[in-house]
Design a protein around this motif. Structure first.
Motif, PDB file in Angstrom:
ATOM      1  N   GLY A  69      -8.101   9.436 -14.377  1.00 29.23           N
ATOM      2  CA  GLY A  69      -7.653  10.807 -14.575  1.00 29.23           C
ATOM      3  C   GLY A  69      -6.560  11.204 -13.609  1.00 29.23           C
ATOM      4  N   GLU A  70      -6.717  10.840 -12.347  1.00 27.15           N
ATOM      5  CA  GLU A  70      -5.696  11.185 -11.360  1.00 27.15           C
ATOM      6  C   GLU A  70      -4.383  10.456 -11.634  1.00 27.15           C
ATOM      7  OE1 GLU A  70      -6.879  11.118  -7.253  1.00 27.15           O
ATOM      8  OE2 GLU A  70      -8.901  11.848  -7.708  1.00 27.15           O
ATOM      9  N   ALA A  71      -4.465   9.193 -12.032  1.00 27.02           N
ATOM     10  CA  ALA A  71      -3.244   8.429 -12.316  1.00 27.02           C
ATOM     11  C   ALA A  71      -2.507   9.003 -13.526  1.00 27.02           C
ATOM     12  CB  ALA A  71      -3.585   6.958 -12.553  1.00 27.02           C
ATOM     13  N   LEU A  72      -3.229   9.388 -14.556  1.00 28.58           N
ATOM     14  CA  LEU A  72      -2.602  10.013 -15.722  1.00 28.58           C
ATOM     15  C   LEU A  72      -1.926  11.327 -15.336  1.00 28.58           C
ATOM     16  CD1 LEU A  72      -5.410   9.400 -18.366  1.00 28.58           C
ATOM     17  CD2 LEU A  72      -3.047   8.584 -18.568  1.00 28.58           C
ATOM     18  N   ALA A  73      -2.590  12.111 -14.492  1.00 29.97           N
ATOM     19  CA  ALA A  73      -2.026  13.389 -14.070  1.00 29.97           C
ATOM     20  C   ALA A  73      -0.786  13.186 -13.212  1.00 29.97           C
ATOM     21  CB  ALA A  73      -3.077  14.194 -13.329  1.00 29.97           C
ATOM     22  N   LEU A  74      -0.815  12.194 -12.331  1.00 29.19           N
ATOM     23  CA  LEU A  74       0.358  11.893 -11.519  1.00 29.19           C
ATOM     24  C   LEU A  74       1.535  11.481 -12.395  1.00 29.19           C
ATOM     25  CD1 LEU A  74      -1.406   9.958  -8.633  1.00 29.19           C
ATOM     26  CD2 LEU A  74      -0.012  12.013  -8.326  1.00 29.19           C
ATOM     27  N   ARG A  75       1.267  10.652 -13.391  1.00 26.02           N
ATOM     28  CA  ARG A  75       2.327  10.239 -14.318  1.00 26.02           C
ATOM     29  C   ARG A  75       2.911  11.449 -15.043  1.00 26.02           C
ATOM     30  NH1 ARG A  75       0.795   5.821 -18.792  1.00 26.02           N
ATOM     31  NH2 ARG A  75      -0.039   7.587 -19.996  1.00 26.02           N
ATOM     32  N   ALA A  76       2.054  12.345 -15.486  1.00 25.66           N
ATOM     33  CA  ALA A  76       2.522  13.541 -16.187  1.00 25.66           C
ATOM     34  C   ALA A  76       3.326  14.447 -15.261  1.00 25.66           C
ATOM     35  CB  ALA A  76       1.321  14.295 -16.753  1.00 25.66           C
ATOM     36  N   MET A  77       2.840  14.644 -14.028  1.00 23.54           N
ATOM     37  CA  MET A  77       3.514  15.532 -13.085  1.00 23.54           C
ATOM     38  C   MET A  77       4.920  15.029 -12.757  1.00 23.54           C
ATOM     39  SD  MET A  77       2.422  16.495  -9.167  1.00 23.54           S
ATOM     40  CE  MET A  77       3.092  14.933  -8.535  1.00 23.54           C
ATOM     41  N   LEU A  78       5.060  13.746 -12.502  1.00 22.70           N
ATOM     42  CA  LEU A  78       6.362  13.192 -12.165  1.00 22.70           C
ATOM     43  C   LEU A  78       7.335  13.301 -13.337  1.00 22.70           C
ATOM     44  CD1 LEU A  78       5.085  10.129 -10.151  1.00 22.70           C
ATOM     45  CD2 LEU A  78       6.630  11.879  -9.243  1.00 22.70           C
ATOM     46  N   LEU A  81      -3.944   3.834  -5.686  1.00 18.35           N
ATOM     47  CA  LEU A  81      -3.826   5.255  -5.994  1.00 18.35           C
ATOM     48  C   LEU A  81      -3.417   6.042  -4.746  1.00 18.35           C
ATOM     49  CD1 LEU A  81      -4.177   7.542  -8.052  1.00 18.35           C
ATOM     50  CD2 LEU A  81      -6.595   7.637  -7.411  1.00 18.35           C
ATOM     51  N   ASN A  82      -4.062   5.747  -3.619  1.00 11.12           N
ATOM     52  CA  ASN A  82      -3.718   6.451  -2.387  1.00 11.12           C
ATOM     53  C   ASN A  82      -2.254   6.236  -2.011  1.00 11.12           C
ATOM     54  OD1 ASN A  82      -6.312   7.384  -2.152  1.00 11.12           O
ATOM     55  ND2 ASN A  82      -6.949   5.842  -0.657  1.00 11.12           N
ATOM     56  N   GLY A  83      -1.767   5.016  -2.253  1.00 12.72           N
ATOM     57  CA  GLY A  83      -0.378   4.723  -1.933  1.00 12.72           C
ATOM     58  C   GLY A  83       0.597   5.575  -2.731  1.00 12.72           C
ATOM     59  N   ILE A  84       0.248   5.859  -3.996  1.00 13.75           N
ATOM     60  CA  ILE A  84       1.105   6.722  -4.815  1.00 13.75           C
ATOM     61  C   ILE A  84       1.159   8.115  -4.200  1.00 13.75           C
ATOM     62  CG2 ILE A  84       1.410   7.779  -7.087  1.00 13.75           C
ATOM     63  CD1 ILE A  84      -0.001   5.270  -8.260  1.00 13.75           C
ATOM     64  N   TYR A  85      -0.008   8.647  -3.830  1.00 12.03           N
ATOM     65  CA  TYR A  85      -0.023   9.966  -3.184  1.00 12.03           C
ATOM     66  C   TYR A  85       0.816   9.960  -1.910  1.00 12.03           C
ATOM     67  CZ  TYR A  85      -3.805  11.912  -6.115  1.00 12.03           C
ATOM     68  OH  TYR A  85      -4.554  12.402  -7.153  1.00 12.03           O
ATOM     69  N   ILE A  86       0.695   8.904  -1.109  1.00 16.73           N
ATOM     70  CA  ILE A  86       1.444   8.828   0.144  1.00 16.73           C
ATOM     71  C   ILE A  86       2.947   8.869  -0.127  1.00 16.73           C
ATOM     72  CG2 ILE A  86       2.065   7.287   2.053  1.00 16.73           C
ATOM     73  CD1 ILE A  86      -0.903   6.340   1.985  1.00 16.73           C
ATOM     74  N   GLU A  87       3.396   8.137  -1.129  1.00 16.24           N
ATOM     75  CA  GLU A  87       4.827   8.064  -1.403  1.00 16.24           C
ATOM     76  C   GLU A  87       5.394   9.357  -1.981  1.00 16.24           C
ATOM     77  OE1 GLU A  87       7.341   5.534  -0.825  1.00 16.24           O
ATOM     78  OE2 GLU A  87       5.732   5.395   0.634  1.00 16.24           O
ATOM     79  N   LEU A  88       4.541  10.221  -2.527  1.00 17.80           N
ATOM     80  CA  LEU A  88       5.023  11.527  -2.970  1.00 17.80           C
ATOM     81  C   LEU A  88       5.587  12.337  -1.807  1.00 17.80           C
ATOM     82  CD1 LEU A  88       2.186  12.604  -5.447  1.00 17.80           C
ATOM     83  CD2 LEU A  88       4.443  11.707  -6.041  1.00 17.80           C
ATOM     84  N   THR A 110       0.828  -1.200   0.000  1.00 17.30           N
ATOM     85  CA  THR A 110       0.000   0.000   0.000  1.00 17.30           C
ATOM     86  C   THR A 110       0.857   1.243   0.000  1.00 17.30           C
ATOM     87  OG1 THR A 110      -0.127  -0.133   2.407  1.00 17.30           O
ATOM     88  CG2 THR A 110      -1.944  -1.067   1.158  1.00 17.30           C
ATOM     89  N   CYS A 111       2.132   1.121   0.368  1.00 16.92           N
ATOM     90  CA  CYS A 111       3.048   2.260   0.270  1.00 16.92           C
ATOM     91  C   CYS A 111       3.715   2.315  -1.087  1.00 16.92           C
ATOM     92  CB  CYS A 111       4.112   2.189   1.356  1.00 16.92           C
ATOM     93  SG  CYS A 111       3.465   2.531   3.001  1.00 16.92           S
TER      94      CYS A 111
END
Length: 483
Positions: free
Chosen positions: A143-152, A47-54, A7-8
């Motif tokens: 949508g959020e996953a695509l945006a996270l990929r773009a941001m990184l 998805l939440n785990g990706i946000y946490i690891e940011l 989950t992390c």
């Protein structure tokens, strides 16, 4: 071997070394891939785990937030004594080849691509499984996953890529759109920008029914006790945050009209009350100020130990180094100088963001409020409304001077009654420093403009632009692949 995901979401190895296996250990918080992709809740956890690891120190909780990238952007007065400052003097000199900073940059690269891999795993897992989701939820997650990929990818490009305004066709970084185990080639910077914009365009389509558009940020738990997945929208890459991110990308790419359109879309939403300017009583009319101006934050990470950032880098109680602006720069230029520099002591950003102790001024943006249990105490700003006004000012189609009206709106919201009759690049940079200090954006600003890095009120102590400063070498793990 059975693939598993924590989950992390920590990848066992990096794309840079051509290996993308998942951790092979099963502590209590791990879920098999088969289980994870069998329900909407599993996708939400991923998805939440990706946000946490940011929030990790390798990314926006440190290196790409208030620490490494801000040192590179001249935000802090760094001394030369190794016993006090450790390896920071090397970074102040832009010695990216030192063992310490080469390793640090390598870790940031690897961590970002590991999370990109997780985004791709989520996106591929969604295919053919929409029936698992409540109406509209799959689109929000996609949508959020695509945006996270773009941001990184965008932040890796801004850090490791060429000076875009000078060499848009130069080789930069790989762009990963699948969970491949094969290293991808480094693409021209312009191609990376094109792929980022493709992802953001698709993300905006997927987020067309984001509740933030009709209901605002919903920054509280569901009062009926239901799921909060579609609440706390300012802690997600919501529709308007994605729009703001695109404005940032378009400006970086030199597409001023597109940047202006996106920035104005966010500003119009703010005018309707979705992301209102912070109320004066919340910042200077209280003993417990909202130092991050939370109502204006379009997207923030939620870091349960955010106050540790203050203690680690900014607290006046520290016995070694403390990150703070040069005294003359803050008093004579950034929050002094009047019409010449646009700096005034009564600026809200000065009054609540900084505190005097003895002869020094200390930065308090990340310090806890007295109401320590509030959501504001967890927020690390990633995109904010003020930047949209800065982009709108800079993106004018004819001359920069015409952007003064947007800057003056922002300044009025900061308690400054005096207007700037015109706008120059120097005044714009000072406003960026006031608005985004400590948030990891200043180095990218100077690199985009290819201009002097301001670190002192004494001009000859500032850092002139050069490729040695702005072009960070690719990590060893990536150059090994190229060879």
């Amino acid at each position: 071997m059975k693939h598993i995901i924590t989950t992390c979401l920590i990848a066992a190895a990096t794309l840079g070394s051509g290996c993308s296996n998942w951790l092979d250990v099963q502590p209590y918080d791990q879920i098999s891939e088969e289980q994870l992709f069998s329900s909407e809740e599993g996708f939400q956890k991923l998805l939440n785990g990706i946000y946490i690891e940011l929030n990790s120190t390798e990314l926006y909780g440190g290196s790409l937030g208030p620490e490494m990238i801000e040192v590179m952007g001249g935000a802090y007065e760094i001394g030369d004594e190794a016993v006090k400052w450790g390896n920071y003097p090397d970074l102040k000199r832009y010695d990216y080849a030192s063992d310490y900073w080469r390793d640090r940059l390598d870790v940031t690269w690897n961590k970002a691509y590991a999370l990109i891999l997780n985004c791709n795993k989520l996106l591929e897992g969604l295919e053919g499984r929409e029936s698992l989701f409540a109406a509209g939820h799959a689109a929000i997650i996609r949508g959020e996953a695509l945006a996270l990929r773009a941001m990184l990818h965008f932040d890796l490009l801004r850090l490791f890529g060429p000076v875009y305004s000078q060499h848009p066709e130069a080789a930069s970084i790989p762009y990963y759109t699948s969970r491949t185990t094969t290293p991808e080639p480094c693409l021209a910077a312009s191609e990376v920008i094109a792929r980022i914009l493709t992802d953001l365009t698709q993300a905006r389509r997927e987020l067309a029914n984001d509740p933030v558009i009709s209901e605002g940020t919903l920054m509280s738990a569901d009062p009926s006790g239901g799921s909060s997945f579609l609440r706390y929208r300012a802690l997600r890459l919501n529709y308007y945050a994605v729009t703001a991110l695109e404005a940032r990308v378009q400006l970086y790419a030199g597409n001023r009209s597109e940047a202006l359109n996106r920035a104005l879309e966010v500003i119009r939403a703010a005018d309707k009350g979705i992301f209102p300017f912070v109320d004066r009583t919340a910042v200077v009319g209280t003993d417990d100020p909202d130092r991050i101006f939370s109502t204006e934050v379009l997207f923030a990470l939620s870091h349960s130990s955010r106050n540790q950032i203050f203690l680690d880098y900014f607290s006046p109680t520290r016995t070694t180094f403390v990150f703070k602006m040069e005294s003359a720069l803050i008093s004579q230029v950034i929050y002094g100088g009047g019409q010449t520099t646009g700096g005034y002591q009564d600026d809200y950003r000065n009054r609540v963001g900084w505190s005097t102790s003895g002869t020094n001024r200390y930065f308090y943006k990340y310090a806890d409020m007295a109401a320590s249990g509030s959501i504001e105490n967890t927020m690390i700003p990633m995109l904010r409304l003020g930047e949209m006004y800065l982009i709108a000012a800079e993106a004018q189609s004819d001359v920069l001077a015409n952007g003064a009206s947007y800057i003056n709106i922002l300044r009025r919201a900061r308690g400054i009654s005096t207007t700037l009759p015109t706008l120059t690049q120097e005044l714009l940079i000072y406003e960026y420093i006031r608005e985004l200090y400590g948030e990891g954006q200043l180095f990218y600003l100077y690199k985009r403009l290819y201009t002097t890095i301001i670190r002192s009120a004494t001009e000859n102590q500032n850092t002139p632009p050069s490729s040695n400063v702005f072009v960070v070498p690719l990590p060893d793990s990536e150059t090994d692949n190229i060879q």
